[in-house]
Design a protein around this motif. Structure first.
Motif, PDB file in Angstrom:
ATOM      1  N   VAL A   1       0.863  -1.185   0.000  1.00  0.00           N
ATOM      2  CA  VAL A   1       0.000   0.000   0.000  1.00  0.00           C
ATOM      3  C   VAL A   1       0.894   1.227   0.000  1.00  0.00           C
ATOM      4  O   VAL A   1       1.778   1.373   0.853  1.00  0.00           O
ATOM      5  CB  VAL A   1      -0.940   0.003   1.226  1.00  0.00           C
ATOM      6  N   LEU A   2       0.672   2.130  -0.965  1.00  0.00           N
ATOM      7  CA  LEU A   2       1.468   3.347  -1.076  1.00  0.00           C
ATOM      8  C   LEU A   2       0.887   4.492  -0.254  1.00  0.00           C
ATOM      9  O   LEU A   2       1.629   5.297   0.298  1.00  0.00           O
ATOM     10  CB  LEU A   2       1.581   3.771  -2.543  1.00  0.00           C
ATOM     11  N   SER A   3      -0.444   4.553  -0.186  1.00  0.00           N
ATOM     12  CA  SER A   3      -1.095   5.611   0.594  1.00  0.00           C
ATOM     13  C   SER A   3      -2.550   5.249   0.807  1.00  0.00           C
ATOM     14  O   SER A   3      -3.073   4.318   0.197  1.00  0.00           O
ATOM     15  CB  SER A   3      -0.986   6.960  -0.133  1.00  0.00           C
TER      16      SER A   3
ATOM     17  N   GLU B   1     -13.140  -2.824  -0.387  1.00  0.00           N
ATOM     18  CA  GLU B   1     -13.545  -4.186  -0.737  1.00  0.00           C
ATOM     19  C   GLU B   1     -12.951  -4.670  -2.065  1.00  0.00           C
ATOM     20  O   GLU B   1     -13.276  -5.765  -2.525  1.00  0.00           O
ATOM     21  CB  GLU B   1     -15.068  -4.270  -0.791  1.00  0.00           C
ATOM     22  N   HIS B   2     -12.126  -3.844  -2.700  1.00  0.00           N
ATOM     23  CA  HIS B   2     -11.539  -4.156  -4.010  1.00  0.00           C
ATOM     24  C   HIS B   2     -12.613  -4.441  -5.069  1.00  0.00           C
ATOM     25  O   HIS B   2     -12.442  -5.306  -5.923  1.00  0.00           O
ATOM     26  CB  HIS B   2     -10.553  -5.324  -3.923  1.00  0.00           C
ATOM     27  N   LYS B   3     -13.711  -3.682  -4.990  1.00  0.00           N
ATOM     28  CA  LYS B   3     -14.765  -3.808  -5.996  1.00  0.00           C
ATOM     29  C   LYS B   3     -14.766  -2.606  -6.935  1.00  0.00           C
ATOM     30  O   LYS B   3     -15.100  -2.734  -8.106  1.00  0.00           O
ATOM     31  CB  LYS B   3     -16.122  -3.966  -5.329  1.00  0.00           C
ATOM     32  N   LYS B   4     -14.396  -1.432  -6.408  1.00  0.00           N
ATOM     33  CA  LYS B   4     -14.311  -0.213  -7.218  1.00  0.00           C
ATOM     34  C   LYS B   4     -12.845   0.202  -7.283  1.00  0.00           C
ATOM     35  O   LYS B   4     -12.096   0.027  -6.329  1.00  0.00           O
ATOM     36  CB  LYS B   4     -15.139   0.908  -6.602  1.00  0.00           C
TER      37      LYS B   4
ATOM     38  N   GLY C   1     -10.771   6.168   2.836  1.00  0.00           N
ATOM     39  CA  GLY C   1     -10.417   4.763   2.996  1.00  0.00           C
ATOM     40  C   GLY C   1      -9.903   4.073   1.746  1.00  0.00           C
ATOM     41  O   GLY C   1      -9.518   2.913   1.792  1.00  0.00           O
ATOM     42  N   TRP C   2      -9.921   4.775   0.603  1.00  0.00           N
ATOM     43  CA  TRP C   2      -9.367   4.180  -0.612  1.00  0.00           C
ATOM     44  C   TRP C   2      -7.852   4.096  -0.471  1.00  0.00           C
ATOM     45  O   TRP C   2      -7.217   4.997   0.073  1.00  0.00           O
ATOM     46  CB  TRP C   2      -9.731   5.022  -1.833  1.00  0.00           C
TER      47      TRP C   2
END
Length: 73
Positions: free
Chosen positions: A14-16, A46-49, A21-22
């Motif tokens: 994770v970079l940021s 949720e890794h959906k969008k 919360g994205w």
């Protein structure tokens, strides 16, 4: 518009994270059942969008690493 099929094969890091919360992540992703490539983009929890991003082959990722290693930050 047809749906884009994807499968996150590996979450590298994770970079940021935004206030909503994205998370901007580096992942290894297979798009539309093709060979997995490295990908940098924003994802919801949720890794959906997802947001717009950039997809890199292993060779491109290595070149990017070389460029970053040469930079004085």
């Amino acid at each position: 518009m047809s749906d884009i099929k994807f499968e996150i094969k590996e979450t590298t890091g994770v970079l940021s994270e935004s206030a909503k919360g994205w998370k901007k992540e580096l992942n290894l992703i297979s798009w539309n059942d093709k060979e997995a490539k490295y990908d940098i983009r924003d994802w919801d929890t949720e890794h959906k969008k997802m947001g717009k991003g950039v997809t890199l082959s292993v060779e491109e990722l290595k070149k990017l690493k070389d460029i970053l290693d040469e930079m004085e930050l």
